[in-house]
Each structure stands twice: as C-alpha cells, then as structure tokens.
Scaffold this active site. Structure first.
Site, PDB file in Angstrom:
ATOM      1  N   GLU A   5      21.854  20.021 -35.669  1.00  0.00           N
ATOM      2  CA  GLU A   5      23.007  19.182 -36.014  1.00  0.00           C
ATOM      3  C   GLU A   5      23.562  19.678 -37.335  1.00  0.00           C
ATOM      4  O   GLU A   5      22.804  19.996 -38.251  1.00  0.00           O
ATOM      5  CB  GLU A   5      22.561  17.714 -36.140  1.00  0.00           C
ATOM      6  CG  GLU A   5      23.664  16.791 -36.636  1.00  0.00           C
ATOM      7  CD  GLU A   5      23.197  15.328 -36.793  1.00  0.00           C
ATOM      8  OE1 GLU A   5      22.353  14.868 -35.995  1.00  0.00           O
ATOM      9  OE2 GLU A   5      23.694  14.670 -37.720  1.00  0.00           O
TER      10      GLU A   5
ATOM     11  N   GLU B 294      29.911  13.584 -44.025  1.00  0.00           N
ATOM     12  CA  GLU B 294      29.344  12.282 -43.696  1.00  0.00           C
ATOM     13  C   GLU B 294      29.561  11.405 -44.918  1.00  0.00           C
ATOM     14  O   GLU B 294      29.379  11.849 -46.048  1.00  0.00           O
ATOM     15  CB  GLU B 294      27.846  12.444 -43.393  1.00  0.00           C
ATOM     16  CG  GLU B 294      27.202  11.211 -42.817  1.00  0.00           C
ATOM     17  CD  GLU B 294      25.737  11.485 -42.429  1.00  0.00           C
ATOM     18  OE1 GLU B 294      25.153  12.466 -42.924  1.00  0.00           O
ATOM     19  OE2 GLU B 294      25.206  10.686 -41.639  1.00  0.00           O
TER      20      GLU B 294
END
Ligand code: MG
Length: 525
Positions: free
Chosen positions: A403, A408
């Site tokens: 990932e 984020e």
C-alpha cells in the site's frame, strides 16, 4: 602545422558566430512573450523596448500586432484606434505625433523587424495580422507584409504569422508556402486546419480544455500547438504537462520558472490524467466505486450518488454528508463470519455517506510520478486519503500486496499530512509502517500538490515539490518491497474509524468536500 590548426580554429569560430544576416535558430523553450516582454519592466505593449526585453530573455517568440494606416504604412499597435484616431483612416505622420508611454516613436513594422534582427540569436517574431472588415484590404495587408519581409530578408526571423482572419492566413500560405501560420480563432478542428494548409493552432486556452482531443490530433497531424494568453501557474502547468510547443504569456518569468519545475523537464511524459473539465458523474472510463462499509470500523457508507461524487467547476468533488441511509449489508452472513468486517453487518443503518473512487480494473501503473492537486475536507473525525494498492491484492491479500499512501490526513491533526508505505514486513498492524508527516499550511483553503515519484530503487513523497519522505528499495524480498508491480489509485474521505475517529467525530462540520483539481500520471520517457 600549428598555424594550420589556428586557421581552422578561427574559421570554425567564425562559422558559429551569429551574424546580422539571418543567423538565427529559435530558442528551445515554449515561451512566447505576448506583445513583447513588457510587464515586469512596465514597458508599453508592442514597443520595440518590449521586443528587446523578450530577446534578452531568449523567449522562443515575441508576439506583436500589425495594422495598416490610411497611407499604407504597416505599424505595430493593438487596437483599431490609437490616441482616439482610427488607424485605418489616419496617416502614419498624424498617428506618430503621439509617442508611446516610454517615449518611443510609434513603431512601423519595418523598424520593428529591423530591431528584431539585431543581436538576436533565438527569438522569433510572431506576427499577428489584425483583420479589418474589408476582405480586399486584408489581402493587401498580407501582401505588403510578405513583400516587406522579403525586402528585409527577414524570413528566418519570422517565427509565425497568426491571425483571427482565416482568409488572411490562407493568403499568407499562398504568398509564401514556407511561412508558418497559426489560426487564433479557437473553433476549427486540427483536421480543418491541416486541410487548409495552416501549420498550427494558437487557441484560447479554454478551447483546449473543452476539446482535449484536439491536443492529440494536432500532434498526430504534425500541427504546432500554442495557447493564449496564459498567465496563471495552473494553466501553464497543464500546458507543459501536455507538451505544448508554444505558450503565449504576459508572464514570461513565471513561465520559465514553471518549465524548470515541470515533470516534463525531468524526463517524464504524461501517460494518464483526469483534469475534471466536464460535469456530472466522474468519467466511467477512469473511475469505479467501492460501496457500503469497507474496513477499519469506519462510520461512512460509500455510495456512487452524485451527492457524494461528482465533477463540477473543473473539480472532482467527494462530498461527505451526515445523513441516515439503510445498510445493504445488514445481517450479511459472510461479513458476520469475518471478525474485521463484522461491524459492517451489525448496523441497520449508516449515519454518514461519502465516496471512494478507484481506478481498479481501469488503470494501474508500475513506477512513475503520480501527482494530485487537491483541497481537503475539514473537521475532527474526517479522514481523507489519496493512495494506491498493489494489483495482486485479490490473490495475496493485504498487506502482502503493498500500500502506498500518497496523502493521508486526519481532521484532529489539521496541520499535517502523512506519506506512508505498508508491506508485509512494514505495516501499521505491527507498528512498523514507514511513514512521515509534514506540516501543511492551508490544506482546506487552497489546492496543494501531492505527489509520489516511484522508481525501481526508491519512492519519494512530495508536497508541493518538496520531498518529505523517501523509501529506499533494500533489495530483500517482496515482504519489504512489493512495489515492482502495477498499483491502482484510490481517493476517498472516510469518517471515524480506527485512525480518523480517534478523537471522535464533530457532527457540526457536515457536509464537507474534498476537491481534486486533477490527477496526472507521468512515466519516464
Ligand atoms: Mg496579439
């Protein structure tokens, strides 16, 4: 022998030296100064001083506007009137009684071209011919311009003839088949131009945004691409990403700076993008959806409704609402069996809706620069992310697939974003994920560019061109580096959940939007 070398040296030195009689090769940049480079030095537009400034900057071109006086003198000026006198109905002598604001005499085309042939090794003259509403007069102007250029032996210095008058350009081509021409009208397709012998498009920037396919077809047809008048950084970046041949601007300094910063200057080529220059549902050729509750005990329910995901005002909008919605997975026996998804089957309704878009099964990439310009949603409990998953996720599962979190953000930490990788060896379940956070100034009020530069050797995480996290390939196993395969992109806003919900959810903030201006994927040429 020594003398012979000396003679050869002198001869070759002279051969390279630019002379005043036609030794020019246009500079290798796309910068066309619009009416000369006048702005930063506060010069009058269309002045010889602004032309000289453009030559000084080594712009590939310097544009100027040509009109003809009542006594058939070609002059350089923009408007149809000059000091309240109609150019077409006034003699040059009467017009020239009024000086330009820098004291310069109103330039004739002859003086302008001669100035452009002096100490100029790289800047082509971009000659805009202003049409009148008299077709015969337009042809006369075209003939006089071509005759003057010939007389001055200035052909090598003329970069191109441009005009809103289509017939004028066709006439120019007829008079000088080698002349380069670009149509300004922004309406004709590249094929029409090609059929009529016009060599390029010099269109209003929005015409290309409305007809993005014209960019490729112009390139395929061998037509040159130019856009006017481009003064904003975002527009420059888009044109540079699409490798326009020329960009006509009042801000040449800014454009030179953007060229330096452009991924294209680092050897990248745009291979995939969504600029969101349309309205309604996100383009189904690029984006699919995830639905319902997904993971991490998050509280939002993902839908594909326009309310939660739509394209508007040139942006993709992911909009998160506080609203009750029935849960289709309520009592789903398959989910009840999985400890980590049980929560998704236990809730009869969801109380927040949002969207999660993905390029899964539509587009994925191995290595490259993935670049997203976005404005984030605000509020405690919100958890927006722009991230990637390995294409083999269905076979090997997470975290083995890998990932990459390009951006984020959690609402309870409003000054930061995170860039992180998760792999079998390094992941948040073990607390070994490799991530860093960086201060972000205005995540909610302005667009920031989040990017990943990914090669077989490393990954750089960038915020607005600053690298803040670097992951090196340790060359061990795919447990550490599962990144030699294609990854697909995901963009979503979650609410609550294991990370985003750590400090609760502020219900007073809804609805909230994540706005994405563009997604661009580049790969090295
Ligand atoms: Mg012009």
């Amino acid at each position: 022998m020594r003398n012979l070398f000396l003679i050869i040296f002198i001869l070759s030195f002279n051969a390279c030296k630019p002379s005043a009689d036609g030794e020019i090769s246009f500079a290798n940049n796309p910068v066309v100064a619009h009416r000369g480079a006048w702005k930063s030095s506060n010069l009058p537009e269309n002045s010889i001083a602004s032309l000289k400034q453009a030559i000084q900057l080594n712009c590939v071109g310097s544009e100027f506007d040509v009109r003809m006086t009542a006594d058939s003198v070609l002059i350089v000026t923009h408007d149809e009137d000059y000091n309240d006198l109609l150019v077409q109905e006034t003699t040059y002598e009467d017009l020239a009684k009024f000086k330009l604001s820098n004291g310069e005499v109103l330039p004739t085309l002859k003086d302008y071209i001669l100035a452009g042939m002096e100490n100029n090794i790289g800047t082509g003259l971009v000659c805009e011919i202003k049409p009148t509403n008299n077709k015969e007069l337009n042809f006369k102007i075209a003939e006089n311009i071509i005759a003057l250029v010939k007389e001055l032996k200035a052909e090598p210095y003329i970069h191109s003839y441009i005009s809103f008058g289509y017939d004028i350009l066709k006439k120019i081509t007829e008079l000088d088949p080698l002349a380069k021409t670009q149509y300004l009208g922004s309406t004709k397709t590249p094929q029409q131009l090609k059929d009529d012998g016009i060599s390029g498009l010099d269109y209003y920037m929005d015409a290309f945004k409305k007809n993005p396919d014209w960019i490729k077809s112009a390139k395929d047809l061998g037509l040159s691409l130019n856009a006017w008048t481009v003064d904003k950084q975002d527009d420059m970046d888009w044109l540079l990403a699409n490798e326009f041949d020329f960009i006509t601007t009042d801000e040449p300094y800014l454009l030179f700076a953007r060229i330096k910063a452009s991924p294209v200057s680092k050897g990248y080529q745009l291979v995939w993008s969504d600029e969101f220059n349309y309205n309604g549902k996100p383009d189904s050729a690029n984006w699919g959806y995830d639905y319902g509750f997904i993971a991490n005990r998050e509280d939002q329910y993902y839908t594909d409704s326009l309310k939660n995901a739509r394209v508007e005002d040139g942006h993709l909008i992911i909009e998160t609402h506080k609203e009750e919605i029935p849960n289709k997975d309520y009592n789903n026996p398959d989910l009840l069996k999985k400890s980590w998804m049980k929560y998704a089957a236990e809730r009869k309704t969801a109380v927040y809706t949002s969207a999660r878009l993905t390029t899964k099964n539509l587009a994925s990439w191995k290595y490259g620069r993935i670049e997203i310009s976005a404005k984030l949603p605000r509020g405690v409990g919100l958890w927006p992310a722009i991230w990637m998953l390995g294409g083999n996720r269905n076979e090997v599962g997470w975290p083995e697939c890998g990932e990459i979190d390009i951006m984020e953000h959690v609402g309870f930490d409003p000054d930061s974003i995170f860039g992180t990788i998760h792999t079998k060896a390094y992941n948040h379940m073990k607390g070994t994920q490799k991530g860093k956070k960086i201060f972000i100034d205005q995540p909610y009020d302005s667009f920031n560019v989040f990017a990943l530069e990914w090669t077989p050797e490393k990954m750089d995480f960038l915020l607005n061109d600053t690298v803040y996290n670097q992951i090196l390939n340790e060359h061990k196993t795919t447990d550490e580096w599962p990144f030699d395969q294609k990854f697909y992109l995901i963009m979503n806003t979650a609410v609550g959940g294991m990370l985003g919900g750590k400090k609760g959810i502020d219900d007073s903030v809804f609805p909230q939007q994540m706005r994405v201006d563009y997604v661009r994927v580049y790969q090295l040429k």
